[in-house]
Motif scaffolding. Structure first.
Motif, PDB file in Angstrom:
ATOM      1  N   ARG A 468     -49.221  29.154 -37.446  1.00 28.26           N
ATOM      2  CA  ARG A 468     -48.604  30.481 -37.429  1.00 28.26           C
ATOM      3  C   ARG A 468     -48.410  30.991 -36.010  1.00 28.26           C
ATOM      4  NH1 ARG A 468     -52.130  31.402 -41.861  1.00 28.26           N
ATOM      5  NH2 ARG A 468     -53.628  32.419 -40.459  1.00 28.26           N
ATOM      6  N   ARG A 469     -49.403  30.731 -35.157  1.00 33.29           N
ATOM      7  CA  ARG A 469     -49.295  31.172 -33.767  1.00 33.29           C
ATOM      8  C   ARG A 469     -48.172  30.428 -33.058  1.00 33.29           C
ATOM      9  NH1 ARG A 469     -54.034  33.350 -31.401  1.00 33.29           N
ATOM     10  NH2 ARG A 469     -53.874  31.979 -29.594  1.00 33.29           N
ATOM     11  N   LEU A 470     -48.027  29.158 -33.350  1.00 25.64           N
ATOM     12  CA  LEU A 470     -46.964  28.380 -32.724  1.00 25.64           C
ATOM     13  C   LEU A 470     -45.593  28.853 -33.209  1.00 25.64           C
ATOM     14  CD1 LEU A 470     -46.100  26.048 -30.927  1.00 25.64           C
ATOM     15  CD2 LEU A 470     -46.340  24.520 -32.891  1.00 25.64           C
ATOM     16  N   ALA A 471     -45.473  29.162 -34.505  1.00 28.61           N
ATOM     17  CA  ALA A 471     -44.202  29.665 -35.032  1.00 28.61           C
ATOM     18  C   ALA A 471     -43.843  30.994 -34.399  1.00 28.61           C
ATOM     19  CB  ALA A 471     -44.292  29.802 -36.557  1.00 28.61           C
ATOM     20  N   ALA A 472     -44.840  31.861 -34.201  1.00 27.22           N
ATOM     21  CA  ALA A 472     -44.586  33.158 -33.549  1.00 27.22           C
ATOM     22  C   ALA A 472     -44.132  32.956 -32.109  1.00 27.22           C
ATOM     23  CB  ALA A 472     -45.848  34.010 -33.593  1.00 27.22           C
ATOM     24  N   PHE A 473     -44.739  31.985 -31.420  1.00 24.18           N
ATOM     25  CA  PHE A 473     -44.333  31.684 -30.046  1.00 24.18           C
ATOM     26  C   PHE A 473     -42.885  31.193 -30.010  1.00 24.18           C
ATOM     27  CE2 PHE A 473     -43.925  28.500 -26.648  1.00 24.18           C
ATOM     28  CZ  PHE A 473     -44.195  29.291 -25.539  1.00 24.18           C
ATOM     29  N   GLU A 474     -42.510  30.351 -30.943  1.00 23.44           N
ATOM     30  CA  GLU A 474     -41.139  29.826 -30.977  1.00 23.44           C
ATOM     31  C   GLU A 474     -40.128  30.955 -31.225  1.00 23.44           C
ATOM     32  OE1 GLU A 474     -41.224  26.834 -33.960  1.00 23.44           O
ATOM     33  OE2 GLU A 474     -42.042  25.283 -32.633  1.00 23.44           O
ATOM     34  N   ARG A 475     -40.452  31.859 -32.173  1.00 24.05           N
ATOM     35  CA  ARG A 475     -39.539  32.991 -32.425  1.00 24.05           C
ATOM     36  C   ARG A 475     -39.412  33.887 -31.205  1.00 24.05           C
ATOM     37  NH1 ARG A 475     -42.424  32.984 -37.364  1.00 24.05           N
ATOM     38  NH2 ARG A 475     -43.726  34.719 -36.643  1.00 24.05           N
ATOM     39  N   GLU A 476     -40.512  34.047 -30.509  1.00 22.60           N
ATOM     40  CA  GLU A 476     -40.505  34.867 -29.296  1.00 22.60           C
ATOM     41  C   GLU A 476     -39.599  34.274 -28.240  1.00 22.60           C
ATOM     42  OE1 GLU A 476     -43.825  34.725 -26.076  1.00 22.60           O
ATOM     43  OE2 GLU A 476     -44.401  36.274 -27.518  1.00 22.60           O
ATOM     44  N   GLN A 477     -39.707  32.969 -28.006  1.00 23.06           N
ATOM     45  CA  GLN A 477     -38.903  32.329 -26.968  1.00 23.06           C
ATOM     46  C   GLN A 477     -37.435  32.215 -27.393  1.00 23.06           C
ATOM     47  OE1 GLN A 477     -40.107  31.740 -23.874  1.00 23.06           O
ATOM     48  NE2 GLN A 477     -41.831  32.853 -24.801  1.00 23.06           N
ATOM     49  N   GLU A 478     -37.183  32.109 -28.678  1.00 24.11           N
ATOM     50  CA  GLU A 478     -35.790  32.089 -29.150  1.00 24.11           C
ATOM     51  C   GLU A 478     -35.119  33.433 -28.858  1.00 24.11           C
ATOM     52  OE1 GLU A 478     -36.045  31.051 -33.228  1.00 24.11           O
ATOM     53  OE2 GLU A 478     -36.470  28.919 -32.850  1.00 24.11           O
ATOM     54  N   LEU A 479     -35.886  34.528 -29.002  1.00 25.66           N
ATOM     55  CA  LEU A 479     -35.342  35.842 -28.646  1.00 25.66           C
ATOM     56  C   LEU A 479     -34.978  35.899 -27.170  1.00 25.66           C
ATOM     57  CD1 LEU A 479     -37.515  38.538 -30.494  1.00 25.66           C
ATOM     58  CD2 LEU A 479     -35.050  38.212 -30.656  1.00 25.66           C
ATOM     59  N   VAL A 480     -35.870  35.378 -26.347  1.00 23.62           N
ATOM     60  CA  VAL A 480     -35.595  35.364 -24.912  1.00 23.62           C
ATOM     61  C   VAL A 480     -34.351  34.527 -24.617  1.00 23.62           C
ATOM     62  CG1 VAL A 480     -36.496  34.683 -22.654  1.00 23.62           C
ATOM     63  CG2 VAL A 480     -38.029  35.721 -24.337  1.00 23.62           C
ATOM     64  N   ALA A 481     -34.216  33.382 -25.295  1.00 27.27           N
ATOM     65  CA  ALA A 481     -33.067  32.504 -25.065  1.00 27.27           C
ATOM     66  C   ALA A 481     -31.758  33.186 -25.435  1.00 27.27           C
ATOM     67  CB  ALA A 481     -33.242  31.209 -25.860  1.00 27.27           C
ATOM     68  N   LYS A 482     -31.789  34.016 -26.468  1.00 31.09           N
ATOM     69  CA  LYS A 482     -30.567  34.698 -26.889  1.00 31.09           C
ATOM     70  C   LYS A 482     -30.073  35.702 -25.849  1.00 31.09           C
ATOM     71  CE  LYS A 482     -31.479  34.239 -31.850  1.00 31.09           C
ATOM     72  NZ  LYS A 482     -31.796  34.931 -33.116  1.00 31.09           N
ATOM     73  N   LEU A 483     -30.959  36.139 -24.965  1.00 30.40           N
ATOM     74  CA  LEU A 483     -30.537  37.069 -23.921  1.00 30.40           C
ATOM     75  C   LEU A 483     -29.496  36.427 -22.995  1.00 30.40           C
ATOM     76  CD1 LEU A 483     -33.969  38.674 -22.902  1.00 30.40           C
ATOM     77  CD2 LEU A 483     -32.188  39.670 -24.351  1.00 30.40           C
ATOM     78  N   VAL A 484     -29.570  35.106 -22.850  1.00 30.94           N
ATOM     79  CA  VAL A 484     -28.638  34.410 -21.951  1.00 30.94           C
ATOM     80  C   VAL A 484     -27.197  34.629 -22.410  1.00 30.94           C
ATOM     81  CG1 VAL A 484     -27.947  32.161 -21.049  1.00 30.94           C
ATOM     82  CG2 VAL A 484     -30.368  32.692 -21.339  1.00 30.94           C
TER      83      VAL A 484
END
Length: 584
Positions: A468-484
């Protein structure tokens, strides 16, 4: 005779009151029908005078009010004379419960007999001023009786005697159950026909506020101030705002002023936003004379300064959150208003920190709410707020990270264009907790480990938690990636500079983050290179052919590409980055 007893609780007394009320209503109707029948031996005037010689006070007054109601309906005498007479005669009953119900009966049975505008009793029977005076006088006396219940001794012999604390709590509960009797008088005041803004400001509101302050009772002041806000029109509150706010500092220290102000701001914001186009002239007048926020902010600051050390920090923060919502909803173009609230909140928290205090869970949640409010109302303009970052600094590492995720989600959801280096720099400063690891942050790892007897072993006991912690980390970084994909600018030099800034920020996040954030940046740069190459090739062809038509076509193509560039970037905002399994 049952209404004369002092042995019943207010709830039991109310049950008897309802039965008596129904009987006397039927008596009122019978008396009026007898008068209409024009019976020679029947005279309401004679009956009204005769009832006053009855022996027992409580039954006498109930009968007198009933006969007086029929007497008014018969229009044999001015309504105002009978009504003022009845209000004055009710002073004879000073027992809190009995007096409250007696005056409530008077208000109910004469509800439709006031000489208000348009009423058949207006004229010889009185005018709007008389109607207001009658209801106000009854309200003031009912409020005195209601407050007196708190100090009444031996109110209910049917109940057992407890210690002073339990007795006080019991009386407070009984008073809260009867508060609607007093509040109904304010409702009737708001319903009087012919009562306009001028009458409200000069006759009604000053008298109500004076009675509220002078009663010196916490329960009464808290209820009546909220009732004023609820029953009278929003326009009245707008035009008498300073008059109302100046009273708050005179209330008892234990009154929850924060709840009163929050309710007031909710009504005022709804009023300001409800002004439609067909009320353009009225709306323009309000806009030109609009000083709601300066007044609210000034009086809120004064009240909080006076209540320093008395009002809990959570109440202070909730009040500032309400004021911030009011500022962002009603004045989204005035960033100075929002900044003023944030600055005051920062000063309050600095004082709290200087006294050695720490934020508990409830207070932390309110601070997070304060930080979330501008995101939805202001869009990217929240980056222009001067004290936003200072407020973030009061949160712990986990809450700062949660705020960073919220900021990313808000920017992506609104598809806000990142077009300046200044905005990108500020944004990435705010979301720094999700861009790189810190000593006090909680990291997500696929190979989480625990230490046992000096050795490090895989934490296989909680694979579900790690997943669950890893999935939350992935969603977090995907949000950051979308900023590009939100980086848009028609000038390729500026866009390149933005990419460089973003690349530098991503580089500090380590390889675990870069495998999510770098791919969209690479594809964005490759797309920009392709478009630059297409534009250069087109220019080369034009130079060889030296055709005016070709030059015009190239110019059109360049403009179309610039627009298409932004649209293509925004189209990918909702796409997820490449799967990590395809990366080396």
């Amino acid at each position: 005779d049952e209404l004369r007893t002092s042995q019943l609780s207010p709830q039991s007394y109310y049950a008897i009151f309802l039965s008596v009320n129904q009987i006397l209503r039927r008596l009122d109707m019978w008396l009026y029908n007898q008068h209409k029948a024009d019976i020679e031996s029947f005279s309401l005037k004679h009956l009204y005078e005769h009832v006053q010689h009855s022996g027992n006070l409580i039954p006498r007054l109930y009968l007198l009010i009933t006969v007086g109601s029929a007497y008014i309906r018969a229009m044999s005498t001015p309504a105002k004379d009978i009504l003022f007479d009845l209000v004055e005669l009710c002073r004879a009953v000073q027992h809190p419960v009995r007096g409250l119900f007696l005056r409530s009966f008077l208000a109910q049975i004469t509800h439709d007999k006031l000489p208000e505008r348009g009423s058949k009793y207006e004229g010889k029977g009185g005018n709007v001023t008389d109607a207001i005076a009658i209801v106000l006088e009854n309200f003031v006396e009912m409020n005195k009786l209601w407050v007196r219940m708190q100090s009444q001794q031996g109110q209910s012999a049917a109940l057992p005697s407890y210690g002073s604390t339990k007795e006080t709590l019991r009386r407070e509960e009984e008073r809260i159950n009867l508060q609607k009797l007093v509040g109904s008088m304010l409702v009737r005041l708001s319903e009087i026909k012919g009562s306009d803004l001028s009458v409200y400001q000069t006759r009604i509101l000053p008298r109500i506020l004076d009675a509220t302050v002078n009663c010196c009772d916490v329960i009464a002041q808290d209820y009546l101030m909220r009732q004023i806000i609820e029953v009278f029109p929003d326009e009245f509150h707008y035009h008498s705002l300073e008059q109302f706010l100046s009273t708050l500092s005179h209330l008892k220290p234990k009154v929850k002023v924060s709840n009163i102000l929050t309710l007031l701001m909710s009504r005022l914001s709804a009023f300001k936003l409800s002004q439609s186009d067909d009320q353009k002239e009225k709306k323009d007048h309000i806009a030109q004379n609009d000083n709601m926020f300066p007044l609210l902010h000034r009086y809120t600051s004064l009240i909080l300064q006076e209540k320093t050390g008395i009002m809990p920090l959570n109440d202070v923060l909730n009040l500032q959150a309400a004021l911030l919502r009011f500022a962002t909803r009603c004045y989204p173009e005035q960033l100075g208003y929002t900044d003023a609230v944030l600055l005051f909140t920062v000063d309050v928290l600095l004082t709290h920190r200087g006294q050695g205090g720490k934020l508990d869970e409830k207070e932390t949640n309110v601070v997070r709410c304060l930080l979330n409010v501008p995101l939805d109302s202001l869009g990217l303009r929240f980056l222009d707020l001067k004290h936003y970052q200072a407020l973030i600094s009061f949160l712990g590492p986990r809450d700062r990270r949660e705020i960073a995720r919220t900021i990313c989600a808000a920017v992506v959801r609104q598809q806000a264009r990142l077009e300046t280096v200044e905005y990108v720099t500020r944004l990435f400063k705010y979301i720094e907790p999700v861009l790189k690891s810190t000593k006090d942050s909680t990291e997500y790892s696929r190979t989480s480990t625990t230490s046992t007897a000096g050795s490090t072993v895989p934490n296989a006991r909680k694979p579900a938690a790690v997943s669950r912690r890893l999935a939350a980390f992935e969603r977090e970084q995907e949000l950051v990636a979308k900023l590009v994909h939100l980086i848009c600018h028609p000038n390729y030099d500026v866009k390149y500079e933005l990419y460089v800034k973003v690349r530098a920020a991503f580089g500090r996040g380590g390889s675990r983050r870069m495998k999510y954030t770098i791919p969209p940046l690479v594809f964005g740069a490759l797309g920009m290179i392709e478009r630059i190459g297409s534009s250069a090739a087109a220019h080369s062809i034009v130079e060889k052919n030296d055709s005016t038509v070709d030059k015009e076509n190239v110019k059109k193509i360049e403009e179309k590409e610039k627009v298409g560039d932004d649209e293509k970037d925004l189209k990918y905002v909702h796409l997820t980055p490449l799967s990590t399994s395809t990366l080396p």
